[in-house]
Write an enzyme that holds these catalytic residues in place. Structure first.
Site, PDB file in Angstrom:
ATOM      1  N   SER A  14      -9.748   0.726  -3.131  1.00  0.00           N
ATOM      2  CA  SER A  14     -10.411   1.767  -3.918  1.00  0.00           C
ATOM      3  C   SER A  14      -9.671   2.023  -5.231  1.00  0.00           C
ATOM      4  CB  SER A  14     -10.546   3.055  -3.114  1.00  0.00           C
ATOM      5  OG  SER A  14      -9.300   3.497  -2.644  1.00  0.00           O
ATOM      6  N   GLU A  15      -8.347   1.925  -5.230  1.00  0.00           N
ATOM      7  CA  GLU A  15      -7.588   1.975  -6.483  1.00  0.00           C
ATOM      8  C   GLU A  15      -6.386   1.053  -6.422  1.00  0.00           C
ATOM      9  OE1 GLU A  15      -9.956   5.552  -7.452  1.00  0.00           O
ATOM     10  OE2 GLU A  15      -8.859   5.044  -5.635  1.00  0.00           O
ATOM     11  N   THR A  16      -6.057   0.510  -7.589  1.00  0.00           N
ATOM     12  CA  THR A  16      -4.786  -0.184  -7.802  1.00  0.00           C
ATOM     13  C   THR A  16      -4.059   0.555  -8.906  1.00  0.00           C
ATOM     14  OG1 THR A  16      -5.652  -2.321  -7.100  1.00  0.00           O
ATOM     15  CG2 THR A  16      -3.697  -2.350  -8.495  1.00  0.00           C
TER      16      THR A  16
END
Length: 269
Positions: free
Chosen positions: A43-45
């Protein structure tokens, strides 16, 4: 580039919300960052690099979903702080320069990390036409969460309703900038949490986020007002699940949780 995958808002692997974390010498071009985030496909990096000593922040920090850069992300900030502390790169509180201002992450004696984030401004709104049908439940209360988050916060009848949601994501995407936070009071607070939530973010390429720190900057003031306490615990009832301890301090919200590194490797291209 060395890359780590960290499960955030959990004290065990394969739970909570996984985030990619890359510590860099400087940020490459945006297209490169976006391609890496798409390859990681969480979902996020998070991408961070050290800043010169003596400034208002210690590290610059940016967050990318597989589809776009976002203005705020709690679990990837927690994951980044966890990597800095567990590798010895940074000791004590760390200040991150972000698109949402300077955010601080402080390690606790119990191994958790506390994030200091701006409290989301909540504005009651009329239920937009079609939201109930798209969500699959009748809203009790609907609030706008402001520009940093860009969600609709929707209170539904009870915990069972939250857990049973199967929204029409294509239709839901038309009603907010990022997505929808669905929430309800805990059915049994003796289980160790005060409220439940689920987060659907189709506009940034995330059908359902496992555990969302930024959403709790809106959930904390919403439930603190109703339950009459500044310190609460929220359970995000996704398939991976995770708990976020929240403490409301007026214009700031403290978010606390653990994190676990599950993969440590190299990006070869």
């Amino acid at each position: 580039m060395r890359i780590r995958i960290v499960d955030a808002f959990t004290d065990r692997p394969f739970a909570g919300n996984p985030a990619g974390v890359l510590l860099l010498d400087a940020f490459p071009d945006d297209d490169r960052l976006q391609r890496v985030a798409l390859e990681v496909n969480h979902s996020e990096t998070a991408f961070a690099h050290r800043l010169p000593a003596g400034g208002e922040a210690d590290w610059a920090l940016r967050w990318f979903t597989p589809a776009t850069e976002v203005a705020m992300c709690g679990h990837a900030t927690l994951a980044t702080a966890h990597v800095l502390h567990t590798t010895g790169v940074h000791e004590g509180p760390v200040r991150f320069a972000t698109r949402s201002g300077v955010l601080t992450a402080t390690p606790r004696e119990d191994g958790a990390i506390t994030l200091d984030f701006p409290t989301a401004p909540l504005t009651p709104v009329q239920t937009p036409a079609g939201v109930a049908e798209a969500l699959g439940a009748e809203p009790r209360t609907v609030l706008d969460t402001g520009p940093n988050i860009g969600d609709l916060l929707v209170e539904v009848a009870d915990e069972k309703t939250v857990r049973g949601l199967a929204p029409d994501l294509t239709t839901l995407a038309a009603h907010s900038e990022r997505g929808v936070i669905a929430t309800a009071r805990a059915e049994d607070p003796a289980r160790g949490y005060d409220y439940v939530s689920r987060c659907f973010f189709p506009n940034v390429g995330i059908d359902e986020d496992p555990v969302t720190g930024s959403a709790h900057t809106a959930l904390a003031p919403f439930w603190s007002e109703r339950l009459g306490r500044p310190d609460l615990t929220g359970l995000q009832a996704s398939s991976r699940s995770g708990r976020v301890r929240t403490e409301l301090r007026g214009g700031r919200t403290l978010l606390s949780g653990h994190a676990v590194t599950v993969i440590d490797g190299e990006l070869l291209v």
